[in-house]
Write a protein that holds these residues in place. Structure first.
Motif, PDB file in Angstrom:
ATOM      1  N   UNK A   1       1.285  32.545  52.064  1.00 25.31           N
ATOM      2  CA  UNK A   1       2.393  33.177  51.177  1.00 25.31           C
ATOM      3  C   UNK A   1       3.526  33.484  52.105  1.00 25.31           C
ATOM      4  N   UNK A   2       4.722  33.905  51.569  1.00 30.08           N
ATOM      5  CA  UNK A   2       5.769  34.334  52.288  1.00 30.08           C
ATOM      6  C   UNK A   2       5.976  35.714  52.285  1.00 30.08           C
ATOM      7  N   UNK A   3       6.370  36.383  53.518  1.00 29.39           N
ATOM      8  CA  UNK A   3       6.677  37.954  53.719  1.00 29.39           C
ATOM      9  C   UNK A   3       7.453  38.419  52.270  1.00 29.39           C
ATOM     10  N   UNK A   4       7.113  39.356  51.598  1.00 32.16           N
ATOM     11  CA  UNK A   4       7.739  40.136  50.602  1.00 32.16           C
ATOM     12  C   UNK A   4       7.089  39.705  49.325  1.00 32.16           C
ATOM     13  N   UNK A   5       6.338  38.747  49.303  1.00 30.57           N
ATOM     14  CA  UNK A   5       5.805  38.118  47.967  1.00 30.57           C
ATOM     15  C   UNK A   5       4.288  38.790  47.844  1.00 30.57           C
ATOM     16  N   UNK A   6       3.692  38.596  46.688  1.00 28.78           N
ATOM     17  CA  UNK A   6       2.495  39.281  46.213  1.00 28.78           C
ATOM     18  C   UNK A   6       1.429  38.076  46.122  1.00 28.78           C
ATOM     19  N   UNK A   7      -0.044  38.878  46.127  1.00 20.03           N
ATOM     20  CA  UNK A   7      -1.135  37.878  46.033  1.00 20.03           C
ATOM     21  C   UNK A   7      -1.998  38.747  45.161  1.00 20.03           C
TER      22      UNK A   7
END
Length: 125
Positions: free
Chosen positions: A12-18
């Motif tokens: 995932x990219x920084x700043x996103x959620x999982x």
């Protein structure tokens, strides 16, 4: 025997959620405190969060509080960890753990009795 299996990790990219998932076999989560730990590259096991047997209580590491959320669905025998606003330094293998029902929530990995094999989360900058 009690077995735990994590899923939901990925790149995932920084700043996103999982959201991570943990399933159990051989027992039920209602009989166990649940916990999430992370092992970052070159570092030791770090506590992230724990959930009481009923899900009405939770404990978080300072770095996780306000961004990460642990929850559970005891009917579906699933524990969740929602990772919000991820940072690159939070890359690592995330482990689900369970502690027998006579125990309490704990930040100490040695207090947990059962462990999954981990789910990799990679956060790109």
């Amino acid at each position: 025997q009690v077995l735990l299996v994590e899923s939901g990790g990925g790149l995932v990219q920084a700043g996103t959620s999982l959201t991570l998932f943990c399933g159990i076999s051989g027992s039920t989560f209602s009989n166990h405190v649940a916990g999430w730990f992370r092992r970052a590259p070159g570092k030791g096991l770090e506590f992230i969060a724990s959930s009481s047997q009923t899900g009405d209580g939770a404990k978080y590491a300072d770095s996780a509080k306000g961004r990460f959320t642990i929850s559970r669905d005891n009917v579906k025998d699933t524990v969740f960890l929602h990772l919000n606003n991820l940072k690159p330094e939070e890359t690592g293998t995330y482990y689900c753990a369970a502690r027998r029902d006579y125990c309490c929530m704990s930040i100490d990995a040695s207090d947990y009795d059962y462990w999954g094999r981990g789910s990799q989360v990679t956060v790109s900058s």
